[in-house]
Design a protein around this motif. Structure first.
Motif, PDB file in Angstrom:
ATOM      1  N   GLY A 104      18.007   2.841  -6.958  1.00 20.03           N
ATOM      2  CA  GLY A 104      16.994   3.889  -7.030  1.00 20.03           C
ATOM      3  C   GLY A 104      16.870   4.801  -5.844  1.00 20.03           C
ATOM      4  N   TYR A 105      17.561   4.519  -4.738  1.00 16.99           N
ATOM      5  CA  TYR A 105      17.416   5.357  -3.549  1.00 16.99           C
ATOM      6  C   TYR A 105      18.366   6.546  -3.594  1.00 16.99           C
ATOM      7  CZ  TYR A 105      14.863   1.319  -1.639  1.00 16.99           C
ATOM      8  OH  TYR A 105      13.976   0.282  -1.433  1.00 16.99           O
ATOM      9  N   ALA A 106      18.348   7.250  -4.715  1.00 11.99           N
ATOM     10  CA  ALA A 106      19.157   8.456  -4.900  1.00 11.99           C
ATOM     11  C   ALA A 106      18.419   9.369  -5.864  1.00 11.99           C
ATOM     12  CB  ALA A 106      20.545   8.120  -5.451  1.00 11.99           C
ATOM     13  N   ARG A 107      18.711  10.673  -5.772  1.00 12.71           N
ATOM     14  CA  ARG A 107      17.995  11.633  -6.610  1.00 12.71           C
ATOM     15  C   ARG A 107      18.337  11.474  -8.080  1.00 12.71           C
ATOM     16  NH1 ARG A 107      14.825  13.608  -9.217  1.00 12.71           N
ATOM     17  NH2 ARG A 107      14.031  15.720  -9.239  1.00 12.71           N
ATOM     18  N   LEU A 315      12.202  -1.041   5.175  1.00 13.16           N
ATOM     19  CA  LEU A 315      12.983  -2.247   4.891  1.00 13.16           C
ATOM     20  C   LEU A 315      12.910  -3.229   6.055  1.00 13.16           C
ATOM     21  CD1 LEU A 315      16.153  -0.711   3.194  1.00 13.16           C
ATOM     22  CD2 LEU A 315      14.287  -1.948   2.078  1.00 13.16           C
ATOM     23  N   GLU A 316      12.943  -2.718   7.261  1.00  8.83           N
ATOM     24  CA  GLU A 316      12.817  -3.594   8.428  1.00  8.83           C
ATOM     25  C   GLU A 316      11.458  -4.286   8.434  1.00  8.83           C
ATOM     26  OE1 GLU A 316      14.966  -4.515  10.808  1.00  8.83           O
ATOM     27  OE2 GLU A 316      16.508  -3.447   9.669  1.00  8.83           O
ATOM     28  N   ARG A 317      10.406  -3.549   8.064  1.00 10.69           N
ATOM     29  CA  ARG A 317       9.061  -4.142   8.051  1.00 10.69           C
ATOM     30  C   ARG A 317       8.959  -5.260   7.021  1.00 10.69           C
ATOM     31  NH1 ARG A 317       7.626   1.178   9.017  1.00 10.69           N
ATOM     32  NH2 ARG A 317       7.225   1.661   6.820  1.00 10.69           N
ATOM     33  N   ILE A 318       9.530  -5.030   5.829  1.00  9.88           N
ATOM     34  CA  ILE A 318       9.373  -6.053   4.794  1.00  9.88           C
ATOM     35  C   ILE A 318      10.186  -7.293   5.134  1.00  9.88           C
ATOM     36  CG2 ILE A 318      11.243  -5.334   3.200  1.00  9.88           C
ATOM     37  CD1 ILE A 318       9.184  -5.755   0.916  1.00  9.88           C
ATOM     38  N   LEU A 319      11.345  -7.124   5.762  1.00 12.71           N
ATOM     39  CA  LEU A 319      12.143  -8.285   6.162  1.00 12.71           C
ATOM     40  C   LEU A 319      11.471  -9.072   7.281  1.00 12.71           C
ATOM     41  CD1 LEU A 319      15.778  -6.844   6.079  1.00 12.71           C
ATOM     42  CD2 LEU A 319      14.793  -8.536   4.523  1.00 12.71           C
ATOM     43  N   ALA A 320      10.728  -8.362   8.123  1.00 14.75           N
ATOM     44  CA  ALA A 320      10.044  -9.018   9.239  1.00 14.75           C
ATOM     45  C   ALA A 320       8.694  -9.596   8.834  1.00 14.75           C
ATOM     46  CB  ALA A 320       9.856  -8.027  10.394  1.00 14.75           C
ATOM     47  N   GLY A 321       8.328  -9.445   7.570  1.00 13.35           N
ATOM     48  CA  GLY A 321       7.048  -9.967   7.103  1.00 13.35           C
ATOM     49  C   GLY A 321       5.873  -9.085   7.462  1.00 13.35           C
ATOM     50  N   GLY A 322       6.139  -7.829   7.811  1.00 13.46           N
ATOM     51  CA  GLY A 322       5.064  -6.945   8.234  1.00 13.46           C
ATOM     52  C   GLY A 322       4.524  -6.045   7.152  1.00 13.46           C
ATOM     53  N   ALA A 323       5.062  -6.149   5.934  1.00 10.68           N
ATOM     54  CA  ALA A 323       4.601  -5.278   4.853  1.00 10.68           C
ATOM     55  C   ALA A 323       3.400  -5.881   4.149  1.00 10.68           C
ATOM     56  CB  ALA A 323       5.727  -5.045   3.852  1.00 10.68           C
ATOM     57  N   ARG A 324       2.602  -5.019   3.528  1.00  9.35           N
ATOM     58  CA  ARG A 324       1.445  -5.466   2.749  1.00  9.35           C
ATOM     59  C   ARG A 324       1.410  -4.688   1.456  1.00  9.35           C
ATOM     60  NH1 ARG A 324      -4.592  -4.464   4.892  1.00  9.35           N
ATOM     61  NH2 ARG A 324      -4.233  -2.450   3.908  1.00  9.35           N
ATOM     62  N   GLY A 325       1.270  -5.392   0.331  1.00 11.47           N
ATOM     63  CA  GLY A 325       1.220  -4.706  -0.951  1.00 11.47           C
ATOM     64  C   GLY A 325       2.541  -4.050  -1.276  1.00 11.47           C
ATOM     65  N   ARG A 326       2.457  -2.888  -1.909  1.00  8.25           N
ATOM     66  CA  ARG A 326       3.656  -2.188  -2.363  1.00  8.25           C
ATOM     67  C   ARG A 326       3.880  -0.925  -1.547  1.00  8.25           C
ATOM     68  NH1 ARG A 326       7.792  -3.200  -4.999  1.00  8.25           N
ATOM     69  NH2 ARG A 326       7.697  -1.459  -6.466  1.00  8.25           N
ATOM     70  N   THR A 327       5.118  -0.707  -1.133  1.00  7.27           N
ATOM     71  CA  THR A 327       5.515   0.528  -0.468  1.00  7.27           C
ATOM     72  C   THR A 327       6.326   1.362  -1.471  1.00  7.27           C
ATOM     73  OG1 THR A 327       5.589  -0.469   1.720  1.00  7.27           O
ATOM     74  CG2 THR A 327       6.856   1.557   1.402  1.00  7.27           C
ATOM     75  N   LEU A 328       5.871   2.577  -1.716  1.00 10.23           N
ATOM     76  CA  LEU A 328       6.538   3.478  -2.651  1.00 10.23           C
ATOM     77  C   LEU A 328       7.552   4.352  -1.911  1.00 10.23           C
ATOM     78  CD1 LEU A 328       3.604   4.784  -4.867  1.00 10.23           C
ATOM     79  CD2 LEU A 328       5.223   2.963  -5.373  1.00 10.23           C
ATOM     80  N   VAL A 329       8.609   4.712  -2.623  1.00  7.60           N
ATOM     81  CA  VAL A 329       9.603   5.651  -2.096  1.00  7.60           C
ATOM     82  C   VAL A 329       9.553   6.905  -2.959  1.00  7.60           C
ATOM     83  CG1 VAL A 329      12.004   6.049  -1.481  1.00  7.60           C
ATOM     84  CG2 VAL A 329      11.046   3.727  -1.364  1.00  7.60           C
ATOM     85  N   ARG A 330       9.235   8.014  -2.340  1.00  5.68           N
ATOM     86  CA  ARG A 330       9.143   9.295  -3.024  1.00  5.68           C
ATOM     87  C   ARG A 330      10.521   9.956  -3.012  1.00  5.68           C
ATOM     88  NH1 ARG A 330       5.701  10.952   0.049  1.00  5.68           N
ATOM     89  NH2 ARG A 330       6.919  12.339   1.363  1.00  5.68           N
ATOM     90  N   ILE A 331      11.157  10.020  -4.180  1.00  6.39           N
ATOM     91  CA  ILE A 331      12.523  10.536  -4.287  1.00  6.39           C
ATOM     92  C   ILE A 331      12.523  11.994  -4.748  1.00  6.39           C
ATOM     93  CG2 ILE A 331      14.785  10.196  -5.309  1.00  6.39           C
ATOM     94  CD1 ILE A 331      14.044   7.827  -3.661  1.00  6.39           C
ATOM     95  N   GLY A 332      11.833  12.270  -5.861  1.00  2.00           N
ATOM     96  CA  GLY A 332      11.871  13.594  -6.463  1.00  2.00           C
ATOM     97  C   GLY A 332      11.121  14.624  -5.660  1.00  2.00           C
TER      98      GLY A 332
END
Length: 332
Positions: A104-107, A315-332
């Protein structure tokens, strides 16, 4: 086929060197593959599995280079003969997406027709990715527990890893369905947020004792997003006949438990898989996520929104356990 741009902006994980490099590139449509359905991607999400796919030692990526992103939402640009129409809102997740197939990380994305889920009425593409793979996994977990016999009022339902993607959505779905939810987290700062999602109680993960094979009966059911010693402790403290729906392994793949919870209390361990889930069930669950399984706090589950060039840090934050909830990626 609809006329398409000659180049597609994408975030590419390249593991050809000693370390995987994440870099923005422009790919040709030929590099996206040959699958029949072309989707203009508007939204994706940041998942723990995406973090693993972006690392050489993550042992997840099966092609190189790879466009990560295990979920996406957008509109059909070319149905390629599939029973879809141009402009139709759709979502895709699971199967090989973002692992052995560009994600999904593409237009734009090219995917097999049998992977595509029409976006249900009542959900926007953004809301679908607020849920994403995590929300779908949480929904499967709740369905499995309720099919096993869990009903509102039966007692407290435990959710481990509650501040993560799967856990936070599970808290919100369970609360909306009338269950008394106890959220387990190692992040004290997330307690008020978890209560706002519907948790009746928030406890530190230290309350789970992995050393004792059989403990006081406490939980009428559980959603475990962690695995390892945490899952063993949950099994040891379930009430008689209760079940835990397990979907995570961030706490390790080994399960240090005994047969005692199973043979003395009749508890059940329900495995939850969102990757190879059959497409008919997948589409049916998404219909329920737009209706009776819709989280009451849906729009509060997204705690961050980043553009494509902000994904590496996320991605670094989620691997380090620093994320909370859902992080969205705005592509369009």
């Amino acid at each position: 086929m609809t006329e398409l741009p000659s180049a597609v902006p994408a975030l590419v994980a390249d593991a050809s060197g000693d370390q995987t490099r994440l870099e923005l590139r422009e790919l040709s449509f030929a590099e996206l593959g040959t699958d029949e359905v072309v989707v203009a991607v508007d939204w994706s999400g940041v998942n723990y599995k995406d973090g693993l796919a972006s690392r050489k030692d993550g042992k997840v990526a099966r092609i190189d280079p790879l466009v990560p992103g295990i979920d996406l939402a957008g509109t059909v640009v070319d149905p390629g003969g599939a029973p879809l129409v141009r402009g139709q809102a759709v979502l895709v997740h699971g199967y090989d997406l973002g692992v052995a197939h560009h994600g999904g990380y593409a237009r734009y994305s090219r995917v097999p027709a049998e992977w595509v889920v029409p976006l249900p009425d009542g959900l926007t593409g953004r809301q679908a990715m607020v849920l994403g793979t995590a929300g779908f996994t949480a929904a499967l977990s709740v369905i499995a527990l309720e099919e096993h016999g869990l009903v509102p009022g039966a007692g407290p339902v435990l959710v481990t890893g509650a501040s993560g993607g799967v856990g936070s959505v599970a808290v919100s779905i369970l609360a909306a369905r009338g269950h008394e939810v106890t959220a387990v987290t190692g992040k004290r700062e997330a307690a008020d947020w978890l209560r706002s999602l519907g948790a009746a109680d928030v406890v530190d993960r230290s309350v789970l004792d992995p050393e004792r094979p059989l403990q006081k009966e406490r939980w009428a059911g559980a959603v475990d997003c962690v695995g390892g010693a945490t899952l063993a402790a949950v099994l040891a403290s379930l009430r008689y006949g209760a079940a835990v729906a397990a979907s995570g392994n961030t706490g390790g793949m080994a399960l240090p438990t005994t047969v005692l919870p199973f043979i003395l209390r009749g508890v059940a361990l329900l495995g939850i898989d969102s990757v190879q889930c059959p497409i008919d069930l997948r589409r049916a669950v998404w219909q329920r996520l737009a209706t009776d399984l819709r989280p009451a706090a849906l729009d509060d589950l997204a705690t961050e929104e980043v553009p494509l060039d902000g994904v590496p840090a996320a991605l670094e934050r989620i691997l380090a356990g620093g994320a909370r909830g859902r992080t969205l990626v705005r592509i369009g």
